[in-house]
Design a protein around this motif. Structure first.
Motif, PDB file in Angstrom:
ATOM      1  N   ARG A  87       0.832  -1.208   0.000  1.00 22.65           N
ATOM      2  CA  ARG A  87       0.000   0.000   0.000  1.00 22.65           C
ATOM      3  C   ARG A  87       0.865   1.256   0.000  1.00 22.65           C
ATOM      4  O   ARG A  87       0.660   2.175  -0.808  1.00 22.65           O
ATOM      5  CB  ARG A  87      -0.916   0.008   1.219  1.00 22.65           C
ATOM      6  CG  ARG A  87      -1.823   1.255   1.299  1.00 22.65           C
ATOM      7  CD  ARG A  87      -2.599   1.330   2.603  1.00 22.65           C
ATOM      8  NE  ARG A  87      -3.447   0.152   2.758  1.00 22.65           N
ATOM      9  CZ  ARG A  87      -3.222  -0.809   3.657  1.00 22.65           C
ATOM     10  NH1 ARG A  87      -2.155  -0.731   4.466  1.00 22.65           N
ATOM     11  NH2 ARG A  87      -4.036  -1.838   3.757  1.00 22.65           N
ATOM     12  N   ARG A  88       1.844   1.297   0.899  1.00 23.80           N
ATOM     13  CA  ARG A  88       2.701   2.477   0.988  1.00 23.80           C
ATOM     14  C   ARG A  88       3.540   2.642  -0.274  1.00 23.80           C
ATOM     15  O   ARG A  88       3.730   3.760  -0.766  1.00 23.80           O
ATOM     16  CB  ARG A  88       3.605   2.382   2.228  1.00 23.80           C
ATOM     17  CG  ARG A  88       2.839   2.476   3.545  1.00 23.80           C
ATOM     18  CD  ARG A  88       3.777   2.884   4.686  1.00 23.80           C
ATOM     19  NE  ARG A  88       4.945   2.010   4.769  1.00 23.80           N
ATOM     20  CZ  ARG A  88       4.986   0.887   5.479  1.00 23.80           C
ATOM     21  NH1 ARG A  88       3.896   0.490   6.145  1.00 23.80           N
ATOM     22  NH2 ARG A  88       6.069   0.145   5.522  1.00 23.80           N
ATOM     23  N   CYS A  90       2.793   1.683  -3.311  1.00 22.68           N
ATOM     24  CA  CYS A  90       1.929   2.140  -4.403  1.00 22.68           C
ATOM     25  C   CYS A  90       1.605   3.621  -4.264  1.00 22.68           C
ATOM     26  O   CYS A  90       1.613   4.366  -5.247  1.00 22.68           O
ATOM     27  CB  CYS A  90       0.634   1.329  -4.428  1.00 22.68           C
ATOM     28  SG  CYS A  90       0.843  -0.409  -4.864  1.00 22.68           S
ATOM     29  N   GLU A  91       1.324   4.047  -3.039  1.00 21.56           N
ATOM     30  CA  GLU A  91       0.955   5.440  -2.798  1.00 21.56           C
ATOM     31  C   GLU A  91       2.128   6.391  -2.990  1.00 21.56           C
ATOM     32  O   GLU A  91       1.966   7.487  -3.548  1.00 21.56           O
ATOM     33  CB  GLU A  91       0.408   5.597  -1.381  1.00 21.56           C
ATOM     34  CG  GLU A  91      -0.950   4.949  -1.149  1.00 21.56           C
ATOM     35  CD  GLU A  91      -1.391   5.051   0.307  1.00 21.56           C
ATOM     36  OE1 GLU A  91      -0.523   5.397   1.157  1.00 21.56           O
ATOM     37  OE2 GLU A  91      -2.563   4.782   0.594  1.00 21.56           O
ATOM     38  N   GLU A  92       3.298   5.982  -2.530  1.00 26.32           N
ATOM     39  CA  GLU A  92       4.425   6.905  -2.466  1.00 26.32           C
ATOM     40  C   GLU A  92       5.398   6.782  -3.638  1.00 26.32           C
ATOM     41  O   GLU A  92       6.148   7.729  -3.918  1.00 26.32           O
ATOM     42  CB  GLU A  92       5.182   6.693  -1.153  1.00 26.32           C
ATOM     43  CG  GLU A  92       4.317   6.949   0.078  1.00 26.32           C
ATOM     44  CD  GLU A  92       5.012   6.556   1.381  1.00 26.32           C
ATOM     45  OE1 GLU A  92       6.236   6.241   1.329  1.00 26.32           O
ATOM     46  OE2 GLU A  92       4.339   6.538   2.430  1.00 26.32           O
ATOM     47  N   GLN A 285      -3.847   2.793 -12.483  1.00 25.68           N
ATOM     48  CA  GLN A 285      -4.433   4.015 -11.947  1.00 25.68           C
ATOM     49  C   GLN A 285      -5.712   4.353 -12.696  1.00 25.68           C
ATOM     50  O   GLN A 285      -6.733   4.719 -12.108  1.00 25.68           O
ATOM     51  CB  GLN A 285      -3.442   5.188 -12.045  1.00 25.68           C
ATOM     52  CG  GLN A 285      -3.971   6.476 -11.454  1.00 25.68           C
ATOM     53  CD  GLN A 285      -2.968   7.619 -11.589  1.00 25.68           C
ATOM     54  OE1 GLN A 285      -2.151   7.644 -12.512  1.00 25.68           O
ATOM     55  NE2 GLN A 285      -3.019   8.559 -10.693  1.00 25.68           N
TER      56      GLN A 285
END
Length: 288
Positions: A87-88, A90-92, A285
């Motif tokens: 998760r991190r 992918c987000e960052e 995305q």
């Protein structure tokens, strides 16, 4: 200025067609013993997309995330930890490296050797696969956007589609046929696992992305960068974003790979033996 502009593009188009007509790619040029690269390969930095870079970025303190996938099928706490890391990442970042991913290092090395073996065949032996027909399941060429790209990359590429409907094995080059089939099966399995982890990271049912059809297809690109007589004037891969759901990059091909972080600076991707680099791609995305 207009006549010069038109003449430039006319000359460029002529050179591009001449290269394409040889069906030998960049490797054929390198093998011919040239000491100067043709004009189509010369970098024109004013034409490249150049994001802002930061000289203050300390490469020793920043790198794309490294995720250990070992034990995620048996240990719920480990799986939860990995989901959070995904998760991190992918987000960052949109990029991360994975180890203990289920594909043996021997398979990765054989795949690299197989792709290299194809590209280093005699030009006449490869010509039967040279094509710009993207409907083919197995073909090779130099620069998929040869006639439309701003800059011509110093590289050739073997392309093979192996899912959802793969080629007849006889369509694959004998030098890498066996390993392509084995590698593709293992990458599809890894893809299924990654899509489940990403779905869970989004708080969705683990099968959400697979139910959308995200894991059905697989197309692989085996890039080859021949020795260049003027490497300071050429470029192997232009700045770009990736349109695939995720891209598995073999570590042996990572010389110079960088990731743009926070639209501010380029971060070197440090090769780790046996690891794979996962690039989420633009389409994921868009799909969400």
């Amino acid at each position: 200025m207009a006549p010069q502009h038109d003449a430039y593009f006319y000359d460029r188009k002529t050179e591009l067609k001449a290269l394409d007509d040889t069906k030998s790619g960049v490797k054929g040029l390198a093998d011919s013993g040239i000491t100067k690269i043709p004009g189509i390969f010369r970098r024109r930095d004013h034409a490249l997309d150049k994001p802002v870079s930061s000289s203050s970025c300390d490469q020793s303190k920043i790198s794309i995330p490294l995720i250990d996938m070992g034990g995620i099928e048996k240990d719920e706490s480990q799986r939860s930890k990995v989901v959070d890391q995904v998760r991190r990442a992918c987000e960052e970042w949109g990029f991360f490296q994975v180890v203990n991913h289920g594909i043996e290092e021997t398979v990765l090395l054989r795949m690299i050797d197989g792709v290299r073996g194809f590209h280093e065949l005699d030009s006449e032996a490869k010509k039967g696969w040279y094509s710009r027909d993207s409907s083919r399941k197995v073909y090779y060429n130099t620069n998929f956007d040869l006639y439309s790209g701003i800059v011509t990359n110093w590289r050739d590429t073997l392309i093979f589609v192996t899912a959802p409907c793969g080629p007849d094995p006889d369509e694959l080059p004998p030098v890498c046929r066996e390993i392509i089939l084995e590698y593709s099966d293992k990458v599809l399995a890894l893809g299924s696992t990654l899509f489940k982890l990403i779905s869970e990271a989004l708080g969705l049912n683990p099968n959400h992305l697979e139910d959308m059809g995200c894991a059905e297809g697989l197309v692989s690109f085996g890039h080859y960068y021949p020795p260049c007589p003027e490497p300071e004037l050429a470029i192997g891969t232009s700045n770009h974003t990736d349109s695939s759901f995720f891209t598995v990059l073999l570590q042996d091909q990572l010389g110079g790979l960088q990731v743009l972080h926070q639209d501010r600076y380029w971060v070197d991707v440090t090769p780790i033996p046996g690891a794979l680099v996962i690039n989420l791609g633009d389409l994921l995305q868009a799909s969400l």
